[in-house]
Design an enzyme around this catalytic site. Structure first.
Site, PDB file in Angstrom:
ATOM      1  CD  GLU A 124      14.598 -10.693  23.713  1.00 39.56           C
ATOM      2  OE1 GLU A 124      13.552 -11.170  24.584  1.00 39.56           O
ATOM      3  OE2 GLU A 124      13.943  -9.952  23.213  1.00 39.56           O
ATOM      4  CB  CYS A 153       8.117  -8.988  22.102  1.00 43.77           C
ATOM      5  SG  CYS A 153       8.502  -7.374  21.509  1.00 43.77           S
TER       6      CYS A 153
END
EC number: 5.3.3.2
Length: 210
Positions: free
Chosen positions: A116, A67
């Site tokens: 996010e 990530c």
């Protein structure tokens, strides 16, 4: 050294500025641009990573391979390649967009929020991971079906033979628990999943695209 910054976005996926990465995550984390990447080998096994135990968000949990956050003006695919090399010492033979508009918000027990806009990618590699201990505590390869089944329980069990890098069961990250069912709907063979059109990316994620 210049402090790393993340791209802040609004509800429509438009960039609205940037902020220092170190200052973004807290009880009122603003929506910002990120990505998730699932790395596969030629047998269709997925590479799992266990987040380093000193990470601010979800330390020590198992999650997808990699990530990260694109830098302002950086193409998301370039950010994926950069973080794969930094976190896992891997170079992708292919890199494909799968879920262009995935977004989530999750809150830790201590009140820290992750929020996010997070396009999801698939990478295929024949390389051997070399985890960076600053980012990754452990790695583990699993067949996709086995991993998807484990995600449905929210916990990744240790290897059945008692060996390997997972000495005990550990939770799975909240973003991974939400992404995996969406990926599973794409079909049983992760190497055959359809590739999404980059034009479907949110505006903030189209940096560097023609």
């Amino acid at each position: 050294m210049t402090e790393e910054r993340v791209v802040l976005v609004d509800a429509a996926g438009q960039a609205v500025g940037s902020a220092p990465k170190s200052a973004v995550h807290g009880p009122r984390t603003p929506l910002h641009l990120a990505f998730s990447c699932y790395v596969f080998d030629d047998d269709g096994r997925v590479l799992l990573s266990r987040r380093a135990h000193h990470k601010i968000t979800w330390p020590g949990v198992w999650t997808n391979s990699c990530c990260g956050h694109p830098l302002p003006g950086e193409p998301v695919a370039a950010a994926v390649a950069r973080r794969l090399a930094f976190e896992l010492g891997l170079e992708a033979r292919s890199l494909d967009l799968l879920l262009p508009t995935f977004s989530y918000r999750a809150t830790m027990e201590n009140g820290t929020v992750e929020h996010e806009l997070c396009p999801v990618y698939r990478a295929v590699t024949s390389g051997t991971p070399r985890p960076n201990p600053a980012e990754v505590a452990d790695v583990r390869w699993l067949p996709w079906a086995e991993f998807a089944a484990a995600v449905r329980t929210g916990v990744l069990a240790p290897p059945a033979d008692g060996t390997g890098p997972a000495p005990e069961a550990a939770p799975v990250s909240p973003w991974c628990r939400r992404q995996v069912p969406l990926l599973d709907r794409l079909g049983p063979d992760p190497l055959a999943w359809p590739v999404a059109d980059e034009s479907a990316l949110p505006p903030a994620a189209r940096a560097g695209l023609g």
